[in-house]
Each structure stands twice: as structure tokens, then as C-alpha cells.
Design an enzyme around this catalytic site. Structure first.
Site, PDB file in Angstrom:
ATOM      1  N   GLY A 169       2.976   5.309  -1.734  1.00 41.80           N
ATOM      2  CA  GLY A 169       4.102   5.411  -2.665  1.00 41.80           C
ATOM      3  C   GLY A 169       4.894   6.706  -2.539  1.00 41.80           C
ATOM      4  N   LYS A 188       0.502  -4.833  -7.187  1.00 48.06           N
ATOM      5  CA  LYS A 188       0.064  -3.901  -8.250  1.00 48.06           C
ATOM      6  C   LYS A 188       0.495  -4.460  -9.613  1.00 48.06           C
ATOM      7  CE  LYS A 188       0.088  -0.230  -4.850  1.00 48.06           C
ATOM      8  NZ  LYS A 188       0.239   1.170  -4.531  1.00 48.06           N
ATOM      9  N   GLU A 240      -6.177   3.526  -6.502  1.00 46.89           N
ATOM     10  CA  GLU A 240      -5.744   3.649  -7.911  1.00 46.89           C
ATOM     11  C   GLU A 240      -6.911   3.425  -8.872  1.00 46.89           C
ATOM     12  OE1 GLU A 240      -2.297   1.215  -7.290  1.00 46.89           O
ATOM     13  OE2 GLU A 240      -1.413   2.840  -6.134  1.00 46.89           O
ATOM     14  N   ASN A 286       0.510  -5.940  -1.810  1.00 54.30           N
ATOM     15  CA  ASN A 286      -0.199  -5.681  -3.067  1.00 54.30           C
ATOM     16  C   ASN A 286       0.880  -5.407  -4.116  1.00 54.30           C
ATOM     17  OD1 ASN A 286      -1.695  -4.705  -5.178  1.00 54.30           O
ATOM     18  ND2 ASN A 286      -2.447  -2.877  -4.102  1.00 54.30           N
ATOM     19  N   GLU A 289      -6.090   3.487   3.775  1.00 51.48           N
ATOM     20  CA  GLU A 289      -4.910   3.909   3.017  1.00 51.48           C
ATOM     21  C   GLU A 289      -5.053   5.383   2.649  1.00 51.48           C
ATOM     22  OE1 GLU A 289      -2.782   0.396   1.017  1.00 51.48           O
ATOM     23  OE2 GLU A 289      -4.314   1.057  -0.376  1.00 51.48           O
ATOM     24  N   SER A 348       3.129   3.559   2.464  1.00 52.15           N
ATOM     25  CA  SER A 348       4.553   3.653   2.809  1.00 52.15           C
ATOM     26  C   SER A 348       4.917   2.847   4.059  1.00 52.15           C
ATOM     27  CB  SER A 348       4.980   5.121   2.960  1.00 52.15           C
ATOM     28  OG  SER A 348       4.830   5.789   1.715  1.00 52.15           O
ATOM     29  N   HIS A 386      -9.440   0.049  -4.151  1.00 52.47           N
ATOM     30  CA  HIS A 386      -8.128   0.680  -3.992  1.00 52.47           C
ATOM     31  C   HIS A 386      -8.165   2.079  -4.612  1.00 52.47           C
ATOM     32  CE1 HIS A 386      -3.850   1.447  -4.322  1.00 52.47           C
ATOM     33  NE2 HIS A 386      -3.692   0.540  -3.371  1.00 52.47           N
TER      34      HIS A 386
END
Ligand code: 13P
Length: 241
Positions: free
Chosen positions: A171, A11, A98, A9, A165, A204, A96
Site C-alpha cells: 500500500g 481487504k 495486517e 485481496n 509480501e 504495490s 497476512h
């Protein structure tokens, strides 16, 4: 036998020139990929056309980073399946963490996106995951159960990928213990009630932990952020043992 799906991904990274240069480096590194896995990348919308014309769709598939639940209409900043299918897109990431966090995406909206992706001929990659606070309060299973039950209502499990996730692992360099991730992936499979559904882990994932993650019984692939931006590290992940 479930085929594993290794997805990157990107992003909000990579313009068209960077996409072209990435593919020049990446394609030779994955051309002998074993037949037991698929490789997918989700570029930003503006790079999808370039990606599609410079890529090789025999062994590298394209995902979008979002998808709307209507064919067309007054939905500024959204994208519909027909705009993506034209560029050879086969998968669509929805839910997702985010957009859940920054744009308050709800399970109901995520569900509408996933259902419409399927009925348009795309495979949704539906992301679920708990925050650190939820995990520390012992609520991870409950949060995942709610996200799966509401987000996947009326979806077809034979054309579906679910990505577990944990938000605290995205991250941050903190990977979820492979055995803990495996337990949640097994829970998701049980909730869905379809043994062949593809379940990924994300958070990660790096060249140094991919082999352990992929050795887990209920993890059928990974969704990779940062490490997918470097062709060498993503090719190592794609070539996991
Ligand atoms: P990182 O691999 O950078 O932790 O990102 C994971 C992710 O959000 C993939 O969708």
C-alpha cells in the site's frame, strides 16, 4: 510446469452491490485468459455469496480472507471452512501482515489455520514478509525463514501457496525490486524443499510493473491489494505478458 496464480485481496472494501458491478465489468475482460494461470479474488465475507452467484467459477476462483482451525464453536468473529466451501470458496488467505500487526496473529495460529484449511480441502495462501526495520538491519532472510518454518509446519506443499509480501511495500507504492523479491521467493522454495510449490509476490503490484515481476524465475503469481479494486487495472494484471 507451475501454473501461476494471480490473486486480488479486496481487504475491507466492496459491498454486495459494488461486487456485482465489479464482476459485470471484470468477467468479460478475463474470459480469454491464457490457460497457464488462475485468477482468484478474496472478497469480504459478506460479499462472498453474491460473488459466487454472479461469477464464473471456470476461470475465476474465490478465496476467503481468513479461516479458523475448528469446524465450529464459540469463536466470535471467526469463520470455518464449511461456511466457506458452501459458497464455492477454494482458497484461504492466512498470515497476512495486517492481522499479524493489528490482531497480533502468531506463527502458531497461522500454522493452525493453514493446516486446517488443507485438511478441509482448501488451499491456504500463507503470507510472509519482513518490516522495513528488519530489512534495514539485514534480517529479512532470518525473519522469512522463521515465518516459513513455524507457519508451514506439517503442511502439504502440493496444496499450498506462499505469498512473499514485504510489509514496507504494501500500500505504499514502493515495490520491492523484482530481482530482490525473486531471491526471497527462491529462499522460500528452498526452505520448503518442494520445487512445485506456488510462490507469489505481493506489495504495490500494478499494471506497470506486473510484466517484470512475472518474468522472474521464482515468482509464480501475485497477491494484489489496491490495484485489484479496479476491474480494468486488475484485468491488465491478470492478462500479464
Ligand atoms: P497493495 O497491492 O495495495 O500494496 O497490497 C498488497 C497486499 O497486502 C495484498 O494482500
Amino acid at each position: 510446469m507451475r501454473k501461476s496464480v494471480i490473486a486480488g485481496n479486496w481487504k475491507m472494501h466492496m459491498n454486495c452491490a459494488e461486487t456485482k458491478s465489479y464482476l459485470c465489468d471484470f468477467l468479460p475482460l478475463i474470459k480469454d485468459i491464457p490457460n497457464d494461470r488462475k485468477i482468484v479474488i478474496a472478497p469480504p465475507f459478506t460479499a462472498i455469496s453474491t460473488f459466487s452467484s454472479f461469477s464464473n467459477s471456470d476461470y475465476l476462483h474465490i478465496a476467503s480472507q481468513n479461516i479458523h482451525w475448528e469446524k465450529q464453536g464459540a469463536f466470535t468473529a471467526e469463520i470455518s471452512p464449511r461456511m466457506l466451501i458452501e459458497h464455492n470458496v477454494k482458497y484461504a488467505i492466512v498470515g497476512h501482515s495486517e492481522p499479524r500487526k493489528y490482531f497480533s496473529e502468531s506463527d502458531e495460529q497461522i500454522n493452525r489455520r493453514a493446516v486446517f484449511a488443507q485438511s478441509s480441502g482448501l488451499t491456504p495462501i500463507v503470507c510472509v514478509g519482513e518490516t522495513l526495520e528488519q530489512r534495514e538491519r539485514g534480517e529479512a532472510d532470518r525473519v522469512i525463514t522463521r515465518q516459513v518454518e513455524q507457519g508451514l509446519e506439517n503442511t502439504d506443499p502440493s496444496n499450498l501457496i506462499v505469498a512473499y509480501e514485504p510489509i514496507w511495500a504494501i500500500g505504499t507504492g514502493k515495490t520491492c525490486e523484482a530481482s530482490d523479491a525473486n531471491k526471497i521467493c527462491a529462499l522460500i522454495r528452498k526452505l520448503i524443499g518442494f520445487n512445485d510449490v506456488i510462490i507469489q509476490y505481493g506489495g504495490s503490484v500494478k499494471p506497470n510493473n506486473i510484466d517484470e515481476i512475472m518474468s522472474m524465475s521464482d515468482i509464480d503469481g501475485v497477491l494484489v491489494g489496491g490495484a485489484s479494486l479496479d476491474p480494468i487495472s486488475f484485468s491488465r494484471i491478470a492478462n500479464y505478458k
